[in-house]
Design an enzyme around this catalytic site. Structure first.
Site, PDB file in Angstrom:
ATOM      1  N   HIS A   1       0.856  -1.182   0.000  1.00 50.50           N
ATOM      2  CA  HIS A   1       0.000   0.000   0.000  1.00 50.50           C
ATOM      3  C   HIS A   1       0.895   1.235   0.000  1.00 50.50           C
ATOM      4  O   HIS A   1       2.040   1.190   0.457  1.00 50.50           O
ATOM      5  CB  HIS A   1      -0.891   0.011   1.237  1.00 50.50           C
ATOM      6  CG  HIS A   1      -1.961  -1.019   1.222  1.00 50.50           C
ATOM      7  ND1 HIS A   1      -3.027  -0.979   2.088  1.00 50.50           N
ATOM      8  CD2 HIS A   1      -2.144  -2.130   0.463  1.00 50.50           C
ATOM      9  CE1 HIS A   1      -3.821  -2.000   1.865  1.00 50.50           C
ATOM     10  NE2 HIS A   1      -3.302  -2.724   0.891  1.00 50.50           N
TER      11      HIS A   1
ATOM     12  N   CYS B   1      -5.971   1.640   6.175  1.00 54.17           N
ATOM     13  CA  CYS B   1      -6.555   0.377   6.627  1.00 54.17           C
ATOM     14  C   CYS B   1      -5.865  -0.052   7.930  1.00 54.17           C
ATOM     15  O   CYS B   1      -4.926   0.605   8.389  1.00 54.17           O
ATOM     16  CB  CYS B   1      -6.391  -0.692   5.554  1.00 54.17           C
ATOM     17  SG  CYS B   1      -4.667  -1.218   5.301  1.00 54.17           S
TER      18      CYS B   1
ATOM     19  N   CYS C   1      -2.053  -0.629   7.540  1.00 54.66           N
ATOM     20  CA  CYS C   1      -1.297   0.615   7.438  1.00 54.66           C
ATOM     21  C   CYS C   1      -1.323   1.389   8.745  1.00 54.66           C
ATOM     22  O   CYS C   1      -0.315   2.005   9.121  1.00 54.66           O
ATOM     23  CB  CYS C   1      -1.831   1.452   6.283  1.00 54.66           C
ATOM     24  SG  CYS C   1      -1.503   0.678   4.671  1.00 54.66           S
TER      25      CYS C   1
ATOM     26  N   GLU D   1       1.067   3.811   1.851  1.00 56.77           N
ATOM     27  CA  GLU D   1       1.606   4.172   3.163  1.00 56.77           C
ATOM     28  C   GLU D   1       2.807   3.308   3.531  1.00 56.77           C
ATOM     29  O   GLU D   1       3.833   3.809   3.999  1.00 56.77           O
ATOM     30  CB  GLU D   1       0.550   4.011   4.266  1.00 56.77           C
ATOM     31  CG  GLU D   1      -0.691   4.832   4.063  1.00 56.77           C
ATOM     32  CD  GLU D   1      -1.813   4.061   3.392  1.00 56.77           C
ATOM     33  OE1 GLU D   1      -1.601   3.487   2.294  1.00 56.77           O
ATOM     34  OE2 GLU D   1      -2.917   4.039   3.958  1.00 56.77           O
TER      35      GLU D   1
END
Length: 148
Positions: free
Chosen positions: A52, A82, A85, A54
């Site tokens: 992701h 999420c 993360c 992040e």
């Protein structure tokens, strides 16, 4: 560089992710006025569900600063993080989190499990939501409308 400019850079990263066929999420790690890392989602490119925006940005920032802790750094991301993360943000000791669009389905900051409010959370950053939320949400809506 003002906060808005960091979010603009995160939006550019999200647009780049969309152009590569990735879900358009972008992230920027900033320390003071300096950008330490910028990334978009790379889950498809890396065949890695943990890539992701992040996570990728945090990894780049840690490598650049030579530390697993980013306590003097802030994270700007176009979509509410999420749970995975949020955990990485906590473990990296990110000072402040700024995010754009809320994610009622997959978010874990102000929606879902509210990771930072859990008693098992070791570190909770200051959280500022709704930064460039309209632009962030529009980018996601356009991306998914084209896929349908």
């Amino acid at each position: 560089m003002p906060r808005r400019n960091f979010m603009d850079l995160a939006l550019q990263e999200a647009e780049g992710a969309a152009a590569r066929g990735e879900v358009p999420v972008g992230a920027v790690v900033a320390c003071g006025d300096a950008v330490v890392a910028a990334a978009g989602n790379e889950t498809i490119a890396r065949s890695d569900p943990t890539a992701h925006a992040e996570i990728v940005a945090i990894r780049i920032a840690c490598a650049a600063l030579g530390s697993q802790r980013l306590g003097a750094c802030d994270l700007y991301v176009t979509l509410e993080p999420c749970a995975m993360c949020a955990a990485a943000i906590s473990f990296a000791r990110i000072r402040r989190l700024y995010y754009g669009a809320a994610d009622e389905k997959g978010g874990a900051v102000e929606n879902g499990p509210r990771f930072f409010a859990q008693p098992t959370c070791h570190h909770a950053p200051e959280v500022y939501s709704g930064i460039a939320a309209t632009a962030s949400a529009a980018l996601l809506r356009t991306f998914f409308a084209r896929r349908r």
